[in-house]
Design a protein around this motif. Structure first.
Motif, PDB file in Angstrom:
ATOM      1  N   LEU A   1       0.802  -1.227   0.000  1.00  0.00           N
ATOM      2  CA  LEU A   1       0.000   0.000   0.000  1.00  0.00           C
ATOM      3  C   LEU A   1       0.832   1.274   0.000  1.00  0.00           C
ATOM      4  CD1 LEU A   1      -2.905  -0.866   2.472  1.00  0.00           C
ATOM      5  CD2 LEU A   1      -3.152  -0.269   0.056  1.00  0.00           C
ATOM      6  N   VAL A   2       1.969   1.276   0.689  1.00  0.00           N
ATOM      7  CA  VAL A   2       2.736   2.513   0.789  1.00  0.00           C
ATOM      8  C   VAL A   2       3.278   2.889  -0.589  1.00  0.00           C
ATOM      9  CG1 VAL A   2       3.339   2.151   3.211  1.00  0.00           C
ATOM     10  CG2 VAL A   2       4.895   1.366   1.411  1.00  0.00           C
ATOM     11  N   PRO A   3       3.422   4.180  -0.866  1.00  0.00           N
ATOM     12  CA  PRO A   3       3.787   4.618  -2.218  1.00  0.00           C
ATOM     13  C   PRO A   3       5.227   4.286  -2.595  1.00  0.00           C
ATOM     14  CG  PRO A   3       3.675   6.485  -0.716  1.00  0.00           C
ATOM     15  CD  PRO A   3       3.134   5.305   0.027  1.00  0.00           C
TER      16      PRO A   3
ATOM     17  N   GLY B   1      -7.776  11.919   1.620  1.00  0.00           N
ATOM     18  CA  GLY B   1      -8.271  11.608   0.281  1.00  0.00           C
ATOM     19  C   GLY B   1      -7.397  10.618  -0.456  1.00  0.00           C
ATOM     20  N   LYS B   2      -6.267  10.280   0.109  1.00  0.00           N
ATOM     21  CA  LYS B   2      -5.390   9.209  -0.358  1.00  0.00           C
ATOM     22  C   LYS B   2      -5.112   8.305   0.839  1.00  0.00           C
ATOM     23  CE  LYS B   2      -4.396  11.001  -4.554  1.00  0.00           C
ATOM     24  NZ  LYS B   2      -4.702  10.324  -5.838  1.00  0.00           N
ATOM     25  N   MET B   3      -4.653   7.091   0.572  1.00  0.00           N
ATOM     26  CA  MET B   3      -4.321   6.234   1.707  1.00  0.00           C
ATOM     27  C   MET B   3      -3.237   6.881   2.564  1.00  0.00           C
ATOM     28  SD  MET B   3      -5.166   3.454   3.246  1.00  0.00           S
ATOM     29  CE  MET B   3      -5.873   2.201   2.174  1.00  0.00           C
ATOM     30  N   PHE B   4      -2.246   7.514   1.893  1.00  0.00           N
ATOM     31  CA  PHE B   4      -1.204   8.270   2.589  1.00  0.00           C
ATOM     32  C   PHE B   4      -1.079   9.638   1.944  1.00  0.00           C
ATOM     33  CE2 PHE B   4      -0.122   3.789   3.069  1.00  0.00           C
ATOM     34  CZ  PHE B   4      -0.031   3.693   4.454  1.00  0.00           C
ATOM     35  N   ALA B   5      -0.847  10.654   2.764  1.00  0.00           N
ATOM     36  CA  ALA B   5      -0.860  12.032   2.275  1.00  0.00           C
ATOM     37  C   ALA B   5       0.261  12.324   1.276  1.00  0.00           C
ATOM     38  CB  ALA B   5      -0.774  12.999   3.451  1.00  0.00           C
ATOM     39  N   VAL B   6       1.412  11.645   1.413  1.00  0.00           N
ATOM     40  CA  VAL B   6       2.519  11.920   0.494  1.00  0.00           C
ATOM     41  C   VAL B   6       2.175  11.537  -0.945  1.00  0.00           C
ATOM     42  CG1 VAL B   6       4.420  11.840   2.155  1.00  0.00           C
ATOM     43  CG2 VAL B   6       3.580   9.711   1.114  1.00  0.00           C
TER      44      VAL B   6
ATOM     45  N   GLU C   1       8.061   9.232  -2.931  1.00  0.00           N
ATOM     46  CA  GLU C   1       8.295   7.972  -2.231  1.00  0.00           C
ATOM     47  C   GLU C   1       9.245   8.236  -1.070  1.00  0.00           C
ATOM     48  OE1 GLU C   1       9.918   3.373  -2.875  1.00  0.00           O
ATOM     49  OE2 GLU C   1      10.323   4.888  -4.419  1.00  0.00           O
ATOM     50  N   PRO C   2       8.742   8.278   0.161  1.00  0.00           N
ATOM     51  CA  PRO C   2       9.649   8.421   1.307  1.00  0.00           C
ATOM     52  C   PRO C   2      10.461   7.135   1.475  1.00  0.00           C
ATOM     53  CG  PRO C   2       7.348   8.853   1.893  1.00  0.00           C
ATOM     54  CD  PRO C   2       7.348   8.177   0.573  1.00  0.00           C
ATOM     55  N   ASP C   3      11.514   7.234   2.269  1.00  0.00           N
ATOM     56  CA  ASP C   3      12.285   6.026   2.585  1.00  0.00           C
ATOM     57  C   ASP C   3      11.587   5.218   3.671  1.00  0.00           C
ATOM     58  OD1 ASP C   3      14.531   6.565   0.810  1.00  0.00           O
ATOM     59  OD2 ASP C   3      14.970   8.226   2.170  1.00  0.00           O
ATOM     60  N   LEU C   4      11.020   5.923   4.655  1.00  0.00           N
ATOM     61  CA  LEU C   4      10.319   5.295   5.770  1.00  0.00           C
ATOM     62  C   LEU C   4       9.017   6.047   6.014  1.00  0.00           C
ATOM     63  CD1 LEU C   4      13.294   4.996   8.320  1.00  0.00           C
ATOM     64  CD2 LEU C   4      12.501   3.214   6.750  1.00  0.00           C
ATOM     65  N   ILE C   5       7.961   5.318   6.398  1.00  0.00           N
ATOM     66  CA  ILE C   5       6.684   5.937   6.753  1.00  0.00           C
ATOM     67  C   ILE C   5       6.256   5.414   8.118  1.00  0.00           C
ATOM     68  CG2 ILE C   5       4.226   6.132   6.190  1.00  0.00           C
ATOM     69  CD1 ILE C   5       4.864   6.022   3.298  1.00  0.00           C
TER      70      ILE C   5
END
Length: 428
Positions: free
Chosen positions: A95-97, A248-253, A259-263
């Protein structure tokens, strides 16, 4: 039973360091409403501070947890793990971008997720320093407080804090801090205080929570990504309050295409059950030695089971899309209120999805924060049956975190209460 009887008992039994926003003691809750011990109904615009994007006691989540209760409640995932933990890690990794392979570690609180993100970044880079932003909030542990960019009430009386933590201003157009100003301050920091070659991580909230729902622009997040790439710094996105469909997205980024390295994530991850997670690039997440991460209750089977149901509910009920609709409905109402001559105190309205803020000021020209009015509005709304939260560096921001499962009728009822309460306070 009365609320007041519990107030007195609480004052006698509970540390004053743990605040209680309202003298209301909850008896039961359902979706976007709750009832106190005296039987009074409240609309919940706070969601337990962003924990209940799927609402109180969503039937699918309750059914999943009840089934898990009949299997087992705790074994310690570090000793004898279980299926829901692995399945949830797989889902979060997907799921994470970003296309980079991911891995996940589970914990219990948001502060733990943040602390372990820093541990991973330090283990991966071999560097000590971390850069955070003014107005940010990252938890109440010593490291969390050090990273947090707000003194009162979080840091008062608790120092000294861990070393090698640095802060730069967060962009805030309403307060005349531009993206360029923030990036220039970061560059100055690297020239005057810390060599970027010593920086392990930069941690940033895509929308500041406690800081006042200040929204990081696409330009800013992409610039931070570029700075991290240039200097070999780990980019940590703190999505504890912004995650799981709120914006409005699963994650705001995702709004910024970054693409962050860590969330880091927690709050609405498990629909009311204590769970946090750190998901990141696999090569980084594998940097700590075995046993370097963990916790006795980390990844509780009740919570991981609930989180799997939360993800299903978000997808099945299209809560990302619903968040966008709700957010615009609330923001439009706040803007309309601000245009009325009888309500000359709305300085700014901002939102990303259903993460909505209304900043109150005593004077729109000087932008003098109206902290007393904000506090009074929260109390007046509660009298009328609405749970409302404030935030902001100047304590003058009303924030709305209503469950994304709220009906239009209940949402409008809550907005009516805000408007009537503000009118009454200004007329007094």
């Amino acid at each position: 039973m009365s609320n007041q009887s519990f107030v007195a008992r609480r004052e006698a039994a509970v540390s004053r360091g743990i605040s209680a926003g309202l003298p209301i003691y909850v008896e039961r809750a359902e979706n976007s409403e709750l009832w106190d011990v005296e039987g009074k109904r409240y609309i919940d615009f706070g969601s337990g501070i962003a924990v209940l994007n799927t609402g109180h006691r969503h039937p699918k989540i309750m059914d999943a947890v009840k089934a898990q209760l009949d299997r087992f409640t705790h074994t310690c995932a570090m000793v004898t793990p279980y299926d829901s933990l692995v399945e949830l890690a797989e889902k979060l990794n997907a799921l994470v971008p970003g296309p980079t392979p991911k891995k996940t570690a589970f914990f219990t609180t948001g502060a733990e997720a943040v602390e372990n993100a820093v541990k991973v970044a330090r283990a991966f880079t071999g560097r000590p320093a971390v850069v955070a932003f003014s107005g940010g909030f990252h938890g109440r542990t010593l490291l969390g407080m050090a990273l947090t960019g707000k003194v009162v009430p979080y840091k008062v009386g608790f120092g000294p804090f861990p070393a090698d933590i640095y802060h730069v201003p967060f962009p805030n157009a309403y307060r005349d801090i531009s993206v360029a100003d923030s990036l220039k301050a970061l560059d100055t920091l690297f020239k005057s205080d810390v060599d970027p070659a010593r920086v392990a991580a930069i941690i940033v909230e895509p929308v500041q929570g406690e800081g006042g729902f200040n929204i990081a622009s696409t330009e800013f997040l992409q610039a931070i990504r570029a700075v991290c790439d240039k200097h070999g710094i780990v980019m940590i996105a703190d999505e504890i309050q912004t995650g799981f469909a709120r914006t409005g997205k699963m994650f705001a980024v995702e709004h910024a295409g970054v693409e962050p390295d860590l969330i880091t994530m927690a709050k609405s991850l498990a629909g009311g059950f204590p769970l946090s997670a750190l998901t990141g690039k696999a090569v980084m997440m594998d940097a700590p030695v075995p046993g370097g991460l963990g916790g006795t209750y980390a990844g509780s089977p009740l919570a991981t089971t609930a989180a799997l149901a939360v993800i299903d509910v978000i997808e099945e009920e299209k809560l990302c899309e619903r968040a966008s609709v709700i957010g615009e409905r609330i923001a439009d109402r706040f803007r309309a209120m601000g245009q009325r001559n009888s309500i000359p105190v709305v300085g700014d309205v901002r939102n990303l999805g259903a993460m909505v803020a209304m900043e109150l000021v005593t004077n729109r020209e000087t932008k003098e924060p109206a902290a007393d009015l904000t506090k009074a509005l929260v109390a007046k709304a509660a009298e009328k049956g609405l749970i409302l939260l404030s935030c902001g560096t100047y304590a003058n921001v009303i924030r709305v975190l209503v469950p994304l499962t709220v009906s239009d009728a209940v949402l409008d009822e809550g907005l009516d209460i805000i408007e009537r309460s503000l009118e009454e306070l200004l007329a007094a």
